[in-house]
Design a protein around this motif. Sequence first.
Motif, PDB file in Angstrom:
ATOM      1  N   HIS A  81       7.226  52.367  70.359  1.00 56.18           N
ATOM      2  CA  HIS A  81       6.813  52.675  71.675  1.00 56.18           C
ATOM      3  C   HIS A  81       8.396  53.120  72.565  1.00 56.18           C
ATOM      4  CE1 HIS A  81       2.546  53.006  72.321  1.00 56.18           C
ATOM      5  NE2 HIS A  81       2.908  54.221  72.248  1.00 56.18           N
ATOM      6  N   LEU A  82       9.279  54.223  72.786  1.00 60.23           N
ATOM      7  CA  LEU A  82      10.070  54.431  73.823  1.00 60.23           C
ATOM      8  C   LEU A  82       9.475  54.315  74.855  1.00 60.23           C
ATOM      9  CD1 LEU A  82      12.354  53.318  72.498  1.00 60.23           C
ATOM     10  CD2 LEU A  82      13.578  55.029  71.924  1.00 60.23           C
ATOM     11  N   ASP A  83       9.722  54.349  76.436  1.00 58.67           N
ATOM     12  CA  ASP A  83       9.521  54.405  77.104  1.00 58.67           C
ATOM     13  C   ASP A  83      10.578  55.752  77.082  1.00 58.67           C
ATOM     14  OD1 ASP A  83       8.841  55.090  79.216  1.00 58.67           O
ATOM     15  OD2 ASP A  83       9.794  53.224  80.996  1.00 58.67           O
ATOM     16  N   ASN A  84      10.502  57.091  76.889  1.00 58.58           N
ATOM     17  CA  ASN A  84      11.196  57.989  76.893  1.00 58.58           C
ATOM     18  C   ASN A  84      10.647  59.143  76.722  1.00 58.58           C
ATOM     19  OD1 ASN A  84      13.021  60.119  75.249  1.00 58.58           O
ATOM     20  ND2 ASN A  84      14.816  58.359  76.150  1.00 58.58           N
ATOM     21  N   PRO A  85      10.745  60.309  77.788  1.00 62.71           N
ATOM     22  CA  PRO A  85       9.525  61.755  77.718  1.00 62.71           C
ATOM     23  C   PRO A  85       9.804  62.005  76.644  1.00 62.71           C
ATOM     24  CG  PRO A  85      11.400  61.736  79.522  1.00 62.71           C
ATOM     25  CD  PRO A  85      11.427  60.667  79.246  1.00 62.71           C
ATOM     26  N   LYS A  86      10.813  61.996  75.717  1.00 61.40           N
ATOM     27  CA  LYS A  86      11.131  62.876  74.938  1.00 61.40           C
ATOM     28  C   LYS A  86      10.814  61.930  73.378  1.00 61.40           C
ATOM     29  CE  LYS A  86      13.398  66.801  75.862  1.00 61.40           C
ATOM     30  NZ  LYS A  86      13.102  68.071  75.640  1.00 61.40           N
ATOM     31  N   ALA A  87       9.865  60.558  73.589  1.00 65.94           N
ATOM     32  CA  ALA A  87       9.735  59.908  72.367  1.00 65.94           C
ATOM     33  C   ALA A  87       8.226  60.316  72.149  1.00 65.94           C
ATOM     34  CB  ALA A  87       9.938  58.892  72.336  1.00 65.94           C
ATOM     35  N   SER A  88       7.385  60.301  71.236  1.00 68.23           N
ATOM     36  CA  SER A  88       6.556  60.557  71.125  1.00 68.23           C
ATOM     37  C   SER A  88       5.765  59.232  69.973  1.00 68.23           C
ATOM     38  CB  SER A  88       5.724  61.224  70.360  1.00 68.23           C
ATOM     39  OG  SER A  88       5.999  62.685  70.605  1.00 68.23           O
ATOM     40  N   THR A  89       4.441  58.949  69.354  1.00 66.03           N
ATOM     41  CA  THR A  89       4.608  57.485  68.241  1.00 66.03           C
ATOM     42  C   THR A  89       3.872  57.354  67.775  1.00 66.03           C
ATOM     43  OG1 THR A  89       5.314  55.922  70.430  1.00 66.03           O
ATOM     44  CG2 THR A  89       4.412  55.264  68.790  1.00 66.03           C
ATOM     45  N   ILE A  90       3.766  57.625  66.494  1.00 63.54           N
ATOM     46  CA  ILE A  90       2.675  57.265  65.666  1.00 63.54           C
ATOM     47  C   ILE A  90       2.366  55.974  65.507  1.00 63.54           C
ATOM     48  CG2 ILE A  90       2.134  57.867  63.120  1.00 63.54           C
ATOM     49  CD1 ILE A  90       5.012  59.706  62.909  1.00 63.54           C
ATOM     50  N   LEU A  91       1.087  56.073  65.534  1.00 62.11           N
ATOM     51  CA  LEU A  91       0.584  54.544  65.420  1.00 62.11           C
ATOM     52  C   LEU A  91      -0.907  54.319  63.913  1.00 62.11           C
ATOM     53  CD1 LEU A  91       0.967  52.945  68.058  1.00 62.11           C
ATOM     54  CD2 LEU A  91      -0.517  53.913  69.502  1.00 62.11           C
TER      55      LEU A  91
END
Lengths: 360, 360
Positions: free
Chosen positions: A159-169
């Motif tokens: 997780h990156l605390d950035n509005p442009k970053a999504s995460t694949i779990l």
Amino acid sequence: MARRVSSKAAAKTPDIRTVAALAKVSIATVSRTINGSPAVSDRLTKRVWQAIKQLNYFPNTHARTLVSGRSRLLGIIVENIVNPFFPELIQSFEEIAVAHGYEILVSSSNGNPAVLATCVRRMLERKVEGVAVLSFGAEEPVLDQLVINDIPMVLAEFHLDNPKASTILLDYSTGIHAAVNHLVKLGHRRLAFLAGPHKLHSAITRENDYRTAMAKAGLPIQKKWIVECDHTLKGGVVGYGKLQALPIRPTAILCSNDMTAIGVLRAAYIEGLRVPQDLSVIGLDDIDFAEFTLPPLTTIRLSRADLARAAFEALRQQAEHGIGTKIQREFLVSTSLVVRGSTAPPAAEQEWVGATGVKP
Amino acid sequence: MARRVSSKAAAKTPDIRTVAALAKVSIATVSRTINGSPAVSDRLTKRVWQAIKQLNYFPNTHARTLVSGRSRLLGIIVENIVNPFFPELIQSFEEIAVAHGYEILVSSSNGNPAVLATCVRRMLERKVEGVAVLSFGAEEPVLDQLVINDIPMVLAEFHLDNPKASTILLDYSTGIHAAVNHLVKLGHRRLAFLAGPHKLHSAITRENDYRTAMAKAGLPIQKKWIVECDHTLKGGVVGYGKLQALPIRPTAILCSNDMTAIGVLRAAYIEGLRVPQDLSVIGLDDIDFAEFTLPPLTTIRLSRADLARAAFEALRQQAEHGIGTKIQREFLVSTSLVVRGSTAPPAAEQEWVGATGVKP
DNA sequence: GTGAAAGCGCTAACAA
DNA sequence: TTGTTAGCGCTTTCAC
């Protein structure tokens, strides 16, 4: 040097003006036609396409990008292109991207932050609209250039605390629990784990899931039964060696990835240990090759296609979402156990069970 | 919608003008500095770089390409990215390209001409400066778009009568002769060949070299001992089956590539035939994995690094050569035998020799 | 529905 | 040595 005398002599690539001239329309009309704008009459549309065909014209992406601000380029950074898992992943990602009119820029970071930094830089210069960071690695600090430039990103297991970053779990848990249960049902109690390099998130997560699964199954975890390898075949060979040097040996080995498992298979064969009679082995990934090992590898499947789809979808949403549109910031890819030939009841305990009918 | 009130609010990507303003020079000076033009004083060079750093500026490749006509993009088309030979090749090619300031666009044609056609199209739109066609395939007809657009090309094992096309010749002959001789010295006389798909030039060339080598060694060629496979592991398994069904079986199998050989290894193991005691096997490529098969594969090495180097060099010469400069149009990459564990004297003949001391 | 014109960010002539 | 300026090929207002 003589200059070209006649303009006829210059048979250079046709541009939008050439098309417009031939079709006797303005360049704006050509542009609209190509981009499928509905505001062009059928009559002109026909004439334009006819001219395009005749000239074998195709638009210049760089000019398009420059004026529209959209490059339709996506970057994908993998950990190591030589690990068979990744070409399969790239293949899927490319197919999906191309189907949606995007092009991809591939880079293999090889776990080297400096390499990562330069490929991020190159991607920035090419104005990628998003980057899929599938290196599973600890290189995230180097990603600040993407953050600074406001580039959409999708990260695996981070997780990156950035509005442009999504995460694949990645839900390894399901697959790993299934694997442990499978082994337990077979009668194993001494399950070792050949981990991946601890600098990879994926390796850490997998190892933790192994611990949890062991605990749930009520099985003891021996510190010596968890050994850090490096996700390569050679690493698997080395890891196997360490396990065999132990006074009390495991009867089954769970591996953090398939390459490690293949290394174990190989090392076991050389030492004369039969898989699965003397030792059960389980991999993780289900690379194409897993089906063809000797014996065929029981493994935890992590679908490259699913992963690629999630990565693309995350990027596309970021790149194309209108203001106010809600976008999905988190994606989940699951895993499942594929039972093949590398697992069986443990030799000794099987006999023992046969003798008394009761498990210890 | 409200327009931005203050220019301060717009924290957009800095462009060359922003840099020029901050450094108090003209944009031309910034451009010159970035491009290393010697005609800039130390004083200004320093100021410009300082501004660039401060703004975290990087040039926009699309604008550069548009005006300079040079994209610094190279395309590479491989046959099948999932065959381990190719990721290793791509890796090498990318390293070299990046080191020379180029970026690469990768595509896997998968032997599908339609796919090839669309990736050529995309490469044209992106204005690649050259394309390495390493698909070894019969897709050359689809390459006319590259020819029409005057794009430099380098083809493996295929001559195109075009000033922009270079060729990389692969000298399989050396390696294949060495392999046959190696086998003959070991005492083999019945050497089969598991060929690649005949639509690949590489497959044809390899097969021909096998025939020549056999003839030179004075060995008979049985039509049934040459079977067409498809360069996959599965194909090797099938090919092995066909050979074993023969009344007179070969004692050694030469394979058109490593994946095929690995298939043979697998099939032989399952049938209980021991390699190399009962059957000798030789591959071609020397993929990383060849070292780790059981037994380790004796194979003919085709260096990916050499191939990548030749491909890049061919393209670079075409892209950068000044008028009148002589460029190299033909490149040669050689092969060599790597002896490992999958070859040994044939079982039967060895005994026979042992009994009489004379060969048949 | 169509066209004219203003740039996108940069390089390369040409001036100074 | 430095700056001014004209585009590269296209999309996108803005008029008509």
